[in-house]
Enzyme design. Structure first.
Site, PDB file in Angstrom:
ATOM      1  CG  ASP A 195      40.549  43.031  38.070  1.00  8.33           C
ATOM      2  OD1 ASP A 195      41.340  43.726  37.392  1.00  8.33           O
ATOM      3  OD2 ASP A 195      39.456  43.467  38.461  1.00  8.33           O
ATOM      4  CG  HIS A 235      37.465  40.321  35.635  1.00  8.02           C
ATOM      5  ND1 HIS A 235      37.034  39.385  36.561  1.00  8.02           N
ATOM      6  CD2 HIS A 235      37.766  41.432  36.365  1.00  8.02           C
ATOM      7  CE1 HIS A 235      37.060  39.913  37.773  1.00  8.02           C
ATOM      8  NE2 HIS A 235      37.489  41.164  37.686  1.00  8.02           N
ATOM      9  CD  GLU A 274      37.673  44.512  41.694  1.00  8.84           C
ATOM     10  OE1 GLU A 274      37.075  45.270  42.459  1.00  8.84           O
ATOM     11  OE2 GLU A 274      37.246  44.176  40.575  1.00  8.84           O
ATOM     12  CG  ASN A 275      37.674  40.489  41.405  1.00  6.98           C
ATOM     13  OD1 ASN A 275      38.315  41.157  40.593  1.00  6.98           O
ATOM     14  ND2 ASN A 275      36.400  40.717  41.654  1.00  6.98           N
ATOM     15  CG  HIS A 320      38.559  48.927  39.298  1.00  9.23           C
ATOM     16  ND1 HIS A 320      39.313  47.786  39.101  1.00  9.23           N
ATOM     17  CD2 HIS A 320      37.341  48.498  39.684  1.00  9.23           C
ATOM     18  CE1 HIS A 320      38.583  46.728  39.373  1.00  9.23           C
ATOM     19  NE2 HIS A 320      37.371  47.124  39.716  1.00  9.23           N
ATOM     20  CG  HIS A 355      35.483  46.800  36.735  1.00 12.05           C
ATOM     21  ND1 HIS A 355      35.024  46.213  37.902  1.00 12.05           N
ATOM     22  CD2 HIS A 355      34.372  47.106  35.998  1.00 12.05           C
ATOM     23  CE1 HIS A 355      33.687  46.184  37.868  1.00 12.05           C
ATOM     24  NE2 HIS A 355      33.279  46.700  36.725  1.00 12.05           N
ATOM     25  CG  ASN A 395      33.782  47.079  41.620  1.00 10.19           C
ATOM     26  OD1 ASN A 395      34.836  46.801  41.047  1.00 10.19           O
ATOM     27  ND2 ASN A 395      32.701  46.339  41.491  1.00 10.19           N
ATOM     28  CG  HIS A 396      34.228  43.400  44.095  1.00 11.40           C
ATOM     29  ND1 HIS A 396      32.874  43.443  44.349  1.00 11.40           N
ATOM     30  CD2 HIS A 396      34.368  43.011  42.809  1.00 11.40           C
ATOM     31  CE1 HIS A 396      32.217  43.079  43.252  1.00 11.40           C
ATOM     32  NE2 HIS A 396      33.100  42.824  42.309  1.00 11.40           N
TER      33      HIS A 396
HETATM   34 FE   FE2 Z   1      37.593  42.710  39.176  1.00 15.36          FE
HETATM   35 FE   FE2 Z   2      35.925  45.577  39.722  1.00 11.60          FE
END
Ligand code: FE2
Ligand code: FE2
Length: 273
Positions: free
Chosen positions: A9, A175, A40-41, A148, A173, A68-69
């Site tokens: 990520d 991290h 995603e981040n 994820h 996810h 999820n983001h």
């Molecule tokens: Fe993430």
């Molecule tokens: Fe995530």
């Protein structure tokens, strides 16, 4: 031999700028066939924008996966369908059908698939079992699943359910990189690749803000930390029959030089230019 690099990520501007600085340097010294990342981040800690997709692909990344983001930034709706970005198949949103990116280079086709866990995750509309049963039918030589998810147990359940159908199952996810990269019955695996984001931090967020929220119950925004970024990634080497031979995880702290960190490793030295 076919080599695949996967970065965990990417978090915020600091994560992006470390990728921008270090990936071209790594590519100058080593040859990798495919370079992938979870992004995603990447847009200020949550989501992604078309501009950031272009920026990341320009660093040498071939394809990106999300989580999820995925839909946190409204600009993502303008993302061109041709861009190599995989959205989780079971996360409710407008690009659920863009769950698999396939790339062909030198007659080798790699598929990057994105799917989310169901435990402690919101807005999923089906189980990963149903999703992966369909996704793994994709026609590709190397099938990489970005799984994820929040829990270590669910990630191992995926491995033991789909090791036959995937070349690699890489957790994202949380991290935080786990120390369990290994090959199980022909499938390369790690529970979590870890993040490319600010460190020290709390999963990429500003430490002081998170503490104020948890300890003093203040309403804060989980701002992305301004600290410099660490990098976390894995390297997987496949043989000419597309079976994984090695998987190795790497963690490079903000003050460390990426070339010095990787240079002691035999697996990457085989790929020296
Ligand atoms: Fe993430
Ligand atoms: Fe995530």
């Amino acid at each position: 031999m076919i080599s695949v690099l996967f970065f965990g990520d990417i978090v915020g501007a600091k994560g992006r700028s470390r990728i921008k600085g270090d990936l071209p340097l790594l590519l100058e010294h080593y040859h990798f066939d495919f370079v992938l990342a979870n992004a995603e981040n990447s847009a200020h800690g949550k989501g992604i924008t078309p501009k950031i997709v272009d920026e990341l692909l320009a660093t040498g990344l071939d394809a990106l996966s999300l989580g999820n983001h995925s839909y946190s930034k409204s600009e993502v709706m303008w993302l061109d369908a041709k861009q190599p970005v995989a959205f989780p198949k079971n996360l409710i949103g407008q690009f659920q059908d863009r769950h698999t990116v396939t790339i062909t280079k030198n007659n080798v086709t790699l598929a990057l698939m994105s799917v989310m866990g169901n435990v402690f995750m919101e807005n999923t509309d089906s189980t990963w079992v149903e999703s992966l049963q369909k996704m793994t039918q994709v026609n590709a030589d190397i099938k990489i699943c970005d799984f994820h998810a929040e829990t270590t147990s669910e990630k191992y359940i995926v491995l033991h359910t789909f090791h036959d159908a995937c070349s690699a199952i890489l957790g994202t996810h949380t991290h935080v990189q786990t120390n369990d990269a290994h090959i199980y019955q022909g499938c390369a695996y790690i529970t979590d690749v870890g993040m490319c984001g600010p460190f020290p931090s709390i999963l990429g967020r500003d430490v002081d803000e998170v503490l104020r929220r948890y300890i003093k119950k203040e309403k804060t925004h989980y701002t992305v930390s301004e600290e410099e970024a660490m990098l976390n990634f894995v390297l997987i080497n496949f043989d000419d029959q597309f079976h994984p031979m090695h998987i190795k995880s790497y963690s490079v702290l903000p003050h460390e030089n990426i070339l010095e960190v990787v240079s002691g490793c035999d697996i990457i030295n085989m790929l020296r230019r």
